[in-house]
Design a protein around this motif. Structure first.
Motif, PDB file in Angstrom:
ATOM      1  N   ASN A  28     101.516  40.528  25.579  1.00  0.00           N
ATOM      2  CA  ASN A  28     101.728  39.303  24.832  1.00  0.00           C
ATOM      3  C   ASN A  28     102.419  38.258  25.698  1.00  0.00           C
ATOM      4  OD1 ASN A  28     100.636  40.286  22.368  1.00  0.00           O
ATOM      5  ND2 ASN A  28     102.524  41.437  22.015  1.00  0.00           N
ATOM      6  N   ARG A  29     101.819  37.963  26.849  1.00  0.00           N
ATOM      7  CA  ARG A  29     102.363  36.916  27.711  1.00  0.00           C
ATOM      8  C   ARG A  29     101.206  36.235  28.414  1.00  0.00           C
ATOM      9  NH1 ARG A  29     105.699  40.948  31.782  1.00  0.00           N
ATOM     10  NH2 ARG A  29     103.928  41.987  32.771  1.00  0.00           N
ATOM     11  N   PRO A  30     101.414  35.010  28.870  1.00  0.00           N
ATOM     12  CA  PRO A  30     100.321  34.280  29.508  1.00  0.00           C
ATOM     13  C   PRO A  30      99.825  35.003  30.758  1.00  0.00           C
ATOM     14  CG  PRO A  30     102.178  32.827  29.024  1.00  0.00           C
ATOM     15  CD  PRO A  30     102.649  34.232  28.799  1.00  0.00           C
ATOM     16  N   SER A  31      98.551  34.779  31.068  1.00  0.00           N
ATOM     17  CA  SER A  31      97.974  35.432  32.239  1.00  0.00           C
ATOM     18  C   SER A  31      96.983  34.502  32.919  1.00  0.00           C
ATOM     19  CB  SER A  31      97.286  36.747  31.855  1.00  0.00           C
ATOM     20  OG  SER A  31      96.280  36.526  30.881  1.00  0.00           O
ATOM     21  N   ILE A  32      96.839  34.697  34.224  1.00  0.00           N
ATOM     22  CA  ILE A  32      95.896  33.922  35.030  1.00  0.00           C
ATOM     23  C   ILE A  32      95.152  34.893  35.937  1.00  0.00           C
ATOM     24  CG2 ILE A  32      97.661  33.466  36.801  1.00  0.00           C
ATOM     25  CD1 ILE A  32      96.286  30.720  37.242  1.00  0.00           C
ATOM     26  N   CYS A  33      93.875  34.630  36.150  1.00  0.00           N
ATOM     27  CA  CYS A  33      93.055  35.486  37.014  1.00  0.00           C
ATOM     28  C   CYS A  33      92.422  34.650  38.124  1.00  0.00           C
ATOM     29  CB  CYS A  33      91.957  36.175  36.201  1.00  0.00           C
ATOM     30  SG  CYS A  33      90.774  37.074  37.240  1.00  0.00           S
ATOM     31  N   PHE A  34      92.612  35.103  39.361  1.00  0.00           N
ATOM     32  CA  PHE A  34      91.963  34.503  40.519  1.00  0.00           C
ATOM     33  C   PHE A  34      90.815  35.409  40.942  1.00  0.00           C
ATOM     34  CE2 PHE A  34      96.422  33.121  40.715  1.00  0.00           C
ATOM     35  CZ  PHE A  34      96.259  31.749  40.753  1.00  0.00           C
ATOM     36  N   SER A  35      89.595  34.904  40.858  1.00  0.00           N
ATOM     37  CA  SER A  35      88.405  35.703  41.128  1.00  0.00           C
ATOM     38  C   SER A  35      88.117  35.759  42.629  1.00  0.00           C
ATOM     39  CB  SER A  35      87.217  35.119  40.371  1.00  0.00           C
ATOM     40  OG  SER A  35      86.069  35.925  40.535  1.00  0.00           O
ATOM     41  N   GLY A  36      87.002  36.429  42.979  1.00  0.00           N
ATOM     42  CA  GLY A  36      86.570  36.483  44.369  1.00  0.00           C
ATOM     43  C   GLY A  36      86.217  35.093  44.877  1.00  0.00           C
ATOM     44  N   MET A 191      86.104  39.140  36.973  1.00  0.00           N
ATOM     45  CA  MET A 191      87.081  38.354  36.245  1.00  0.00           C
ATOM     46  C   MET A 191      87.873  39.241  35.285  1.00  0.00           C
ATOM     47  SD  MET A 191      86.652  35.262  37.417  1.00  0.00           S
ATOM     48  CE  MET A 191      87.643  34.318  36.292  1.00  0.00           C
ATOM     49  N   PRO A 192      88.790  40.053  35.779  1.00  0.00           N
ATOM     50  CA  PRO A 192      89.605  40.874  34.874  1.00  0.00           C
ATOM     51  C   PRO A 192      90.504  39.999  34.004  1.00  0.00           C
ATOM     52  CG  PRO A 192      90.450  40.991  37.114  1.00  0.00           C
ATOM     53  CD  PRO A 192      89.142  40.259  37.195  1.00  0.00           C
ATOM     54  N   ARG A 193      90.806  40.480  32.817  1.00  0.00           N
ATOM     55  CA  ARG A 193      91.630  39.733  31.869  1.00  0.00           C
ATOM     56  C   ARG A 193      92.701  40.625  31.277  1.00  0.00           C
ATOM     57  NH1 ARG A 193      88.300  35.562  29.029  1.00  0.00           N
ATOM     58  NH2 ARG A 193      86.207  35.524  29.948  1.00  0.00           N
ATOM     59  N   THR A 194      93.729  39.991  30.714  1.00  0.00           N
ATOM     60  CA  THR A 194      94.662  40.723  29.856  1.00  0.00           C
ATOM     61  C   THR A 194      94.374  40.413  28.389  1.00  0.00           C
ATOM     62  OG1 THR A 194      96.308  38.962  29.950  1.00  0.00           O
ATOM     63  CG2 THR A 194      96.486  40.722  31.595  1.00  0.00           C
ATOM     64  N   SER A 195      93.691  39.282  28.153  1.00  0.00           N
ATOM     65  CA  SER A 195      93.304  38.896  26.800  1.00  0.00           C
ATOM     66  C   SER A 195      92.217  37.843  26.910  1.00  0.00           C
ATOM     67  CB  SER A 195      94.507  38.329  26.019  1.00  0.00           C
ATOM     68  OG  SER A 195      94.819  37.028  26.482  1.00  0.00           O
ATOM     69  N   MET A 196      91.687  37.422  25.774  1.00  0.00           N
ATOM     70  CA  MET A 196      90.670  36.380  25.790  1.00  0.00           C
ATOM     71  C   MET A 196      91.256  35.025  26.180  1.00  0.00           C
ATOM     72  SD  MET A 196      87.899  37.875  25.359  1.00  0.00           S
ATOM     73  CE  MET A 196      86.858  36.421  25.253  1.00  0.00           C
ATOM     74  N   LYS A 197      92.592  34.912  26.227  1.00  0.00           N
ATOM     75  CA  LYS A 197      93.231  33.659  26.605  1.00  0.00           C
ATOM     76  C   LYS A 197      93.611  33.620  28.080  1.00  0.00           C
ATOM     77  CE  LYS A 197      95.963  31.445  23.868  1.00  0.00           C
ATOM     78  NZ  LYS A 197      97.111  31.038  23.034  1.00  0.00           N
ATOM     79  N   THR A 198      93.262  34.658  28.828  1.00  0.00           N
ATOM     80  CA  THR A 198      93.540  34.632  30.270  1.00  0.00           C
ATOM     81  C   THR A 198      92.895  33.404  30.901  1.00  0.00           C
ATOM     82  OG1 THR A 198      93.710  37.038  30.461  1.00  0.00           O
ATOM     83  CG2 THR A 198      93.182  35.832  32.462  1.00  0.00           C
ATOM     84  N   LEU A 199      93.678  32.649  31.663  1.00  0.00           N
ATOM     85  CA  LEU A 199      93.161  31.458  32.331  1.00  0.00           C
ATOM     86  C   LEU A 199      92.389  31.891  33.567  1.00  0.00           C
ATOM     87  CD1 LEU A 199      94.972  28.099  32.750  1.00  0.00           C
ATOM     88  CD2 LEU A 199      93.704  29.055  34.662  1.00  0.00           C
ATOM     89  N   PHE A 252     100.628  29.069  28.517  1.00  0.00           N
ATOM     90  CA  PHE A 252     101.680  28.799  29.492  1.00  0.00           C
ATOM     91  C   PHE A 252     102.651  27.763  28.934  1.00  0.00           C
ATOM     92  CE2 PHE A 252      98.299  30.599  32.041  1.00  0.00           C
ATOM     93  CZ  PHE A 252      98.989  31.430  32.915  1.00  0.00           C
ATOM     94  N   GLN A 253     103.928  27.985  29.185  1.00  0.00           N
ATOM     95  CA  GLN A 253     104.967  27.104  28.675  1.00  0.00           C
ATOM     96  C   GLN A 253     105.390  26.100  29.739  1.00  0.00           C
ATOM     97  OE1 GLN A 253     106.167  27.124  25.464  1.00  0.00           O
ATOM     98  NE2 GLN A 253     104.469  28.566  25.173  1.00  0.00           N
ATOM     99  N   PRO A 254     105.283  24.797  29.429  1.00  0.00           N
ATOM    100  CA  PRO A 254     105.740  23.804  30.409  1.00  0.00           C
ATOM    101  C   PRO A 254     107.230  23.970  30.696  1.00  0.00           C
ATOM    102  CG  PRO A 254     104.436  22.777  28.679  1.00  0.00           C
ATOM    103  CD  PRO A 254     104.707  24.181  28.230  1.00  0.00           C
ATOM    104  N   LYS A 255     107.620  23.634  31.919  1.00  0.00           N
ATOM    105  CA  LYS A 255     109.042  23.647  32.242  1.00  0.00           C
ATOM    106  C   LYS A 255     109.773  22.646  31.348  1.00  0.00           C
ATOM    107  CE  LYS A 255     108.791  25.427  36.938  1.00  0.00           C
ATOM    108  NZ  LYS A 255     109.049  25.203  38.384  1.00  0.00           N
TER     109      LYS A 255
END
Length: 263
Positions: A28-36, A191-199, A252-255
């Motif tokens: 339950n936290r934001p995630s980002i994926c960098f592909s090949g 493109m692995p994900r942790t959820s459907m909201k993975t960026l 993602f939470q803005p600073k």
């Protein structure tokens, strides 16, 4: 030319062959994926720098495949690609352009030494449960995904880094990760994900953030001067800045200062 053809067909293989994949991690936290991304991972570094500058990255998941490992590891350590590019990419460039076989059929020792010089002593602890590296294993039914998320030492972290970029022909021998052979993560999950909201971030094809300029195969794979890669970092930062709301939509939470300006 044969090597370039082999690399191209290897990446096409990823698109058309159905491979076994792990179920998405349920966090339950934001995630980002960098592909090949071939050798154009500097673009991802610009995206990562924008994320680090404008959003809270203390409690996020960072997923990566193949060349995405460079930006992902640097982001996990809360460092930036520009500094890495001006120091360590210069080493890669100077070393690789002098080799008769270019990037191919080398040992992995040079790569390991660069990472040993870059990683802080506690990198493996910082990256554990934060940096999720996809590598591919070869089984009787073809390639399948193995996701490495916990590291007992910097050497084990480097093993996973080397494993996820390994396309046959790149190194003289097959890297071993946790006692088993490892292959490029793109063979099993682009493109692995942790959820459907993975960026999702990609150098080619469509994603939340992708490179708008088309790359030729030569530009996709070639080793280029630090001046050019610095330009890619700037382009990544600029393109990410246009997708500020997309980061927010993906959780993602803005600073604090940025958030106060928005309201």
């Amino acid at each position: 030319m044969g090597f370039f053809l082999f690399l191209a067909t290897s990446y096409l293989y990823c698109f058309y062959i159905k491979n076994r994949k792990l179920s998405p991690i349920k966090y339950n936290r934001p995630s980002i994926c960098f592909s090949g991304c071939g050798a154009r991972f500097h673009f991802y570094g610009g995206v990562a720098e924008y994320l680090e500058d404008n959003f809270d990255t203390n409690n996020i998941d960072i997923l990566c495949v193949s060349g995405g490992i460079y930006a992902a590891t640097i982001l996990a350590l809360k460092r930036n690609m520009t500094d890495w590019n001006n120091r360590d990419w210069e080493k890669f460039y100077s070393y690789l352009i002098k080799r008769p076989l270019y990037v191919f059929m080398d040992t992995d020792e040079f790569h390991r030494n660069v990472w040993r010089g870059y990683l802080p002593a506690d990198a493996y602890q910082i990256c554990s449960n934060r940096l999720h590296i996809t590598i591919s294993r070869l089984g009787i039914y073809g390639f399948y995904e193995d996701r490495i998320s916990n590291y007992s030492s910097n050497d084990e972290l480097i093993d996973a880094i080397i494993g996820t970029i390994h396309i046959p022909g790149l190194f003289r021998s097959i890297p071993i990760v946790r006692g088993r052979y490892a292959f490029d993560g793109c063979y099993s999950n682009l493109m692995p994900r942790t959820s459907m909201k993975t960026l999702l971030v990609k150098i080619f094809g469509r994603a939340h953030i992708d490179y708008s300029n088309r790359l030729s195969l030569n530009n996709f794979l070639s080793i280029v001067e630090p001046e050019y890669t610095n330009q890619l970092i700037r382009e990544g930062y600029e393109i990410a800045s246009r997708k500020h709301q997309t980061f927010i939509d993906c959780g993602f939470q803005p600073k604090t200062n940025d958030f106060q300006k928005m309201i």
